[in-house]
Design a protein around this motif. Structure first.
Motif, PDB file in Angstrom:
ATOM      1  N   LEU A  15       0.828  -1.204   0.000  1.00 42.92           N
ATOM      2  CA  LEU A  15       0.000   0.000   0.000  1.00 42.92           C
ATOM      3  C   LEU A  15       0.862   1.254   0.000  1.00 42.92           C
ATOM      4  O   LEU A  15       0.551   2.236  -0.695  1.00 42.92           O
ATOM      5  CB  LEU A  15      -0.927  -0.005   1.215  1.00 42.92           C
ATOM      6  CG  LEU A  15      -2.068  -1.023   1.192  1.00 42.92           C
ATOM      7  CD1 LEU A  15      -2.825  -1.001   2.519  1.00 42.92           C
ATOM      8  CD2 LEU A  15      -3.030  -0.746   0.036  1.00 42.92           C
ATOM      9  N   ALA A  16       1.939   1.244   0.772  1.00 42.09           N
ATOM     10  CA  ALA A  16       2.825   2.405   0.798  1.00 42.09           C
ATOM     11  C   ALA A  16       3.441   2.648  -0.578  1.00 42.09           C
ATOM     12  O   ALA A  16       3.560   3.805  -1.023  1.00 42.09           O
ATOM     13  CB  ALA A  16       3.911   2.203   1.850  1.00 42.09           C
ATOM     14  N   GLU A  17       3.819   1.569  -1.264  1.00 40.44           N
ATOM     15  CA  GLU A  17       4.367   1.727  -2.608  1.00 40.44           C
ATOM     16  C   GLU A  17       3.312   2.259  -3.571  1.00 40.44           C
ATOM     17  O   GLU A  17       3.608   3.111  -4.420  1.00 40.44           O
ATOM     18  CB  GLU A  17       4.906   0.375  -3.107  1.00 40.44           C
ATOM     19  CG  GLU A  17       6.143  -0.115  -2.386  1.00 40.44           C
ATOM     20  CD  GLU A  17       7.330   0.804  -2.573  1.00 40.44           C
ATOM     21  OE1 GLU A  17       7.486   1.356  -3.686  1.00 40.44           O
ATOM     22  OE2 GLU A  17       8.109   0.982  -1.620  1.00 40.44           O
ATOM     23  N   ARG A  18       2.095   1.780  -3.427  1.00 39.38           N
ATOM     24  CA  ARG A  18       1.041   2.269  -4.321  1.00 39.38           C
ATOM     25  C   ARG A  18       0.761   3.746  -4.068  1.00 39.38           C
ATOM     26  O   ARG A  18       0.560   4.519  -5.009  1.00 39.38           O
ATOM     27  CB  ARG A  18      -0.227   1.440  -4.130  1.00 39.38           C
ATOM     28  CG  ARG A  18      -1.363   1.934  -5.018  1.00 39.38           C
ATOM     29  CD  ARG A  18      -2.454   0.925  -5.184  1.00 39.38           C
ATOM     30  NE  ARG A  18      -3.516   1.433  -6.038  1.00 39.38           N
ATOM     31  CZ  ARG A  18      -4.584   0.754  -6.391  1.00 39.38           C
ATOM     32  NH1 ARG A  18      -4.737  -0.491  -5.971  1.00 39.38           N
ATOM     33  NH2 ARG A  18      -5.510   1.278  -7.161  1.00 39.38           N
ATOM     34  N   ILE A  19       0.742   4.144  -2.807  1.00 36.12           N
ATOM     35  CA  ILE A  19       0.540   5.560  -2.493  1.00 36.12           C
ATOM     36  C   ILE A  19       1.659   6.397  -3.099  1.00 36.12           C
ATOM     37  O   ILE A  19       1.426   7.481  -3.643  1.00 36.12           O
ATOM     38  CB  ILE A  19       0.455   5.750  -0.972  1.00 36.12           C
ATOM     39  CG1 ILE A  19      -0.875   5.186  -0.455  1.00 36.12           C
ATOM     40  CG2 ILE A  19       0.607   7.224  -0.581  1.00 36.12           C
ATOM     41  CD1 ILE A  19      -0.968   5.111   1.050  1.00 36.12           C
ATOM     42  N   GLY A  20       2.884   5.874  -3.031  1.00 32.64           N
ATOM     43  CA  GLY A  20       4.010   6.599  -3.609  1.00 32.64           C
ATOM     44  C   GLY A  20       3.890   6.806  -5.107  1.00 32.64           C
ATOM     45  O   GLY A  20       4.465   7.752  -5.653  1.00 32.64           O
ATOM     46  N   ALA A  21       3.144   5.931  -5.765  1.00 32.39           N
ATOM     47  CA  ALA A  21       2.981   6.024  -7.220  1.00 32.39           C
ATOM     48  C   ALA A  21       1.669   6.687  -7.618  1.00 32.39           C
ATOM     49  O   ALA A  21       1.347   6.754  -8.808  1.00 32.39           O
ATOM     50  CB  ALA A  21       3.055   4.626  -7.833  1.00 32.39           C
ATOM     51  N   THR A  22       0.898   7.181  -6.636  1.00 34.64           N
ATOM     52  CA  THR A  22      -0.415   7.776  -6.911  1.00 34.64           C
ATOM     53  C   THR A  22      -0.320   9.295  -6.899  1.00 34.64           C
ATOM     54  O   THR A  22       0.290   9.880  -5.999  1.00 34.64           O
ATOM     55  CB  THR A  22      -1.445   7.309  -5.863  1.00 34.64           C
ATOM     56  OG1 THR A  22      -1.570   5.890  -5.939  1.00 34.64           O
ATOM     57  CG2 THR A  22      -2.803   7.948  -6.111  1.00 34.64           C
TER      58      THR A  22
END
Length: 212
Positions: A15-22
């Motif tokens: 989730l943290a990685e996805r937030i970083g890419a959002t």
């Protein structure tokens, strides 16, 4: 919906990685993330783990609990202390969440977010100072019944419990809220509204729908 087993640590990192890419949908400098779930699903725990993972990646984070934006008792309890429809419709001050949490994060906003508004134990305003979320920061709002109010989330996570698990894990003195969550499932369909669904029937063995 196909769900895959995952650990909380791996889920949090993903989730943290996805937030970083959002990127914020409105083009502004702040990202707004929901961690939605009944209290029995422990959304505060999930939000806390995610906030720590984001901070380790250098992202400023401000965590807000929906329970900090309850209405005064005179309004919440107008129809009694255990009315599930009142819990669903009127317990949470969603206008205050818009005013004090979301509007300051609009493009051109101040970034000054109120962390909480009302203390249900004292039934008084908390008088907490505003917190300034710098550009590039992430708002994490966690709590129950977050969807269906047009909150401008850039990423939304729903912690799903089956009706059996919800009943089993809800304390006896809170079981009167169960019809409210049944209504939420029927009217809002949080599984469909969320970007990420996490099945949390077993608190130690979550499963999720990946990035689907």
């Amino acid at each position: 919906m196909r769900l895959e087993a995952i650990t909380w640590d791996r889920l949090t990192d993903a989730l943290a990685e996805r937030i970083g890419a959002t990127a914020p949908a409105d083009g502004g400098p702040w990202l707004r993330v929901a961690v939605d779930g009944a209290p029995a699903a422990r959304p505060a725990d999930a939000a806390g783990r995610l906030a720590e993972a984001l901070r380790l990646r250098g992202r400023p984070v401000h965590v807000v609990a929906a329970d900090g934006f309850l209405r005064p008792a005179s309004l919440r309890l107008e129809y009694g202390k255990e009315d599930p429809d009142a819990y669903y419709d009127t317990w949470f001050d969603r206008q205050a969440l818009w005013r004090e949490v979301f509007t300051p994060l609009d493009p051109g906003g101040t970034g000054r977010v109120l962390p909480d508004l009302w203390d249900p134990r004292t039934d008084r305003a908390t008088r907490s100072p505003y917190a300034e979320l710098p550009p590039g920061g992430v708002l994490l709002l966690h709590g129950p019944l977050l969807f269906g109010h047009w909150f401008p989330f850039d990423l939304s996570v729903h912690l799903k419990l089956s009706s059996a698990a919800l009943g089993r894990r809800t304390p006896q003195d809170e079981r009167w809220t169960l019809p409210a969550f049944a209504r939420y499932e029927d009217e809002v369909r949080p599984e469909e509204a969320a970007d990420v669904v996490v099945k949390a029937d077993d608190p130690d063995r979550p499963a999720w729908n990946g990035h689907g």
